[in-house]
Motif scaffolding. Structure first.
Motif, short mmCIF file in Angstrom:
data_model
loop_
_atom_site.label_atom_id
_atom_site.label_comp_id
_atom_site.label_asym_id
_atom_site.label_seq_id
_atom_site.Cartn_x
_atom_site.Cartn_y
_atom_site.Cartn_z
N SER A 87 49.68 11.47 64.33
CA SER A 87 50.04 12.89 64.23
C SER A 87 48.92 13.76 64.79
O SER A 87 47.76 13.36 64.80
CB SER A 87 50.35 13.29 62.79
OG SER A 87 49.19 13.22 62.00
N GLU B 127 47.30 17.68 64.59
CA GLU B 127 47.24 18.86 63.71
C GLU B 127 46.30 19.88 64.32
O GLU B 127 45.19 19.56 64.71
CB GLU B 127 46.72 18.41 62.35
CG GLU B 127 46.82 19.41 61.27
CD GLU B 127 46.41 18.79 59.94
OE1 GLU B 127 45.24 18.99 59.54
OE2 GLU B 127 47.24 18.12 59.32
N VAL C 151 46.40 25.29 58.30
CA VAL C 151 46.97 24.44 59.35
C VAL C 151 47.92 25.31 60.16
O VAL C 151 48.84 25.91 59.62
CB VAL C 151 47.71 23.22 58.75
CG1 VAL C 151 48.41 22.44 59.84
CG2 VAL C 151 46.75 22.33 57.98
N ARG D 160 51.58 21.22 63.28
CA ARG D 160 51.49 19.77 63.09
C ARG D 160 52.68 19.12 63.76
O ARG D 160 53.80 19.63 63.68
CB ARG D 160 51.48 19.45 61.60
CG ARG D 160 51.32 17.99 61.28
CD ARG D 160 51.32 17.73 59.78
NE ARG D 160 50.14 18.30 59.17
CZ ARG D 160 50.15 19.04 58.07
NH1 ARG D 160 51.27 19.31 57.46
NH2 ARG D 160 49.04 19.52 57.57
#
Length: 157
Positions: free
Chosen positions: A135, A137, A144, A147
């Motif tokens: 993943s 991000e 955040v 993502r």
């Protein structure tokens, strides 16, 4: 009466269909991490390189951000030797940051990581494309920002 509805339906349905299809491309253009341009590349030297594109226009005025690649698959993490890789250009006190000034979209090519354990190409492809092994991000000190899972794999072999 039925004939009028049928005639009206033959004109309205295609218009709705065309509007729907043209709207689908908007979903891709509004992604912070443009996933159709994100992939893992297996190089000739048995190294894995992560490449992706960040849509800086969607950072909403954020000037500095970090990009973290997380390896979720245990076998792939052992092969790389790391579970997380953080990427940036500008040095600040708490780590590396990338500046969002300039182009609307920024291509990021992380340094290739040598694989400590040989993995078959098809096994790597399955991990990345189907098993959500990696993943990406985008974040700053506060939150955040985006993502996404890396779902594309290519190889130079």
């Amino acid at each position: 009466m039925y004939k009028k509805f049928r005639t009206l339906g033959t004109f309205i349905l295609p218009v709705i269909f065309i509007v729907y299809l043209s709207g689908c491309s908007l979903l891709y253009s509004n992604e912070l991490i443009v996933n159709r341009y994100a992939d893992a590349l297996l190089t000739k030297n048995n190294e894995l390189q992560f490449r992706f594109r960040i849509n800086n226009e969607l950072l909403n005025g954020q000037q500095l951000y970090k990009v973290k690649v997380t390896i979720h698959d245990d076998k792939l993490a052992r092969a790389i030797g790391k579970r997380e890789i953080i990427y940036g250009e500008e040095q600040v006190q708490n780590g590396d940051y990338i500046e969002s000034k300039g182009l609307l979209e920024k291509y990021i090519f992380m340094d290739p990581l040598p694989l400590k354990v040989d993995l078959h190409i098809q096994e790597l492809r399955k991990m990345i494309e189907h098993d959500q092994a990696v993943s990406i991000e985008v974040f700053n000190d506060k939150e955040v920002l985006g993502r996404a899972y890396l779902t594309n794999f290519s190889s130079e072999l």
